[in-house]
Scaffold this motif. Structure first.
Motif, PDB file in Angstrom:
ATOM      1  N   ILE A 188       0.938  -1.186   0.026  1.00 16.88           N
ATOM      2  CA  ILE A 188       0.062  -0.111   0.142  1.00 16.88           C
ATOM      3  C   ILE A 188       0.965   1.136  -0.012  1.00 16.88           C
ATOM      4  CG2 ILE A 188      -1.636   1.204   1.271  1.00 16.88           C
ATOM      5  CD1 ILE A 188      -2.577  -1.165   2.454  1.00 16.88           C
ATOM      6  N   TYR A 190       0.742   5.276   0.280  1.00 20.62           N
ATOM      7  CA  TYR A 190      -0.458   6.103   0.481  1.00 20.62           C
ATOM      8  C   TYR A 190       0.038   7.419  -0.193  1.00 20.62           C
ATOM      9  CZ  TYR A 190      -3.102   9.424   3.497  1.00 20.62           C
ATOM     10  OH  TYR A 190      -4.052  10.374   3.961  1.00 20.62           O
ATOM     11  N   LEU A 193      -6.945   7.176   0.532  1.00 20.57           N
ATOM     12  CA  LEU A 193      -7.127   5.853   0.238  1.00 20.57           C
ATOM     13  C   LEU A 193      -8.197   5.607  -0.805  1.00 20.57           C
ATOM     14  CD1 LEU A 193      -6.282   4.454   3.742  1.00 20.57           C
ATOM     15  CD2 LEU A 193      -4.813   4.490   1.662  1.00 20.57           C
ATOM     16  N   PHE A 220      -5.904  -0.464  -7.519  1.00 18.68           N
ATOM     17  CA  PHE A 220      -5.020  -1.661  -7.394  1.00 18.68           C
ATOM     18  C   PHE A 220      -5.307  -2.292  -8.709  1.00 18.68           C
ATOM     19  CE2 PHE A 220      -5.036  -0.756  -2.890  1.00 18.68           C
ATOM     20  CZ  PHE A 220      -3.965  -0.868  -2.722  1.00 18.68           C
TER      21      PHE A 220
END
Length: 117
Positions: free
Chosen positions: A106, A108, A112, A117
């Motif tokens: 992940i 940042y 979020l 993805f």
């Protein structure tokens, strides 16, 4: 209802006089002053921005006031809109509940919910 803080700038030799004028006024609430730097902190309330601005103009018209500037504002309507957005949106982004994604993967970027993805 809106509430805004106002910083009032005055020359130090006039600060006591201006503080008393502001305390006695019906257009703002006095909170604090620092004579050494000539600053006074007050708040104004209004049903809308136009009412608040009218009150700031009254402060600016007080004798010996150099400047009176709105620094921070609270708007009940804006707060209600943001609260409703939070209530309607998901509490936790789906990706944070996905066990197939490792935390190390992940990246940042400040939001979020917009992450792909």
């Amino acid at each position: 209802m809106n509430i805004s803080s106002i910083v009032v700038q005055v020359r130090s030799e006039y600060i006591d006089e201006v503080v008393e004028t502001l305390k006695a006024s019906d257009f703002c609430d006095y909170h604090f002053h620092d004579k050494s730097i000539g600053k006074i902190i007050v708040t104004v309330e209004g049903e809308g921005v136009s009412e608040e601005i009218a009150k700031v103009k009254k402060i600016q018209e007080v004798p010996h006031v150099i400047a009176a500037d709105m620094m921070m504002a609270y708007s009940e309507e804006e707060l209600d809109k943001e609260r409703s957005k939070l209530e309607m949106g998901p509490n936790v982004p789906e990706m944070l509940n996905d066990d197939s994604i490792r935390a190390e993967e992940i990246v940042y970027h400040g939001d979020l919910r917009k992450m792909k993805f």
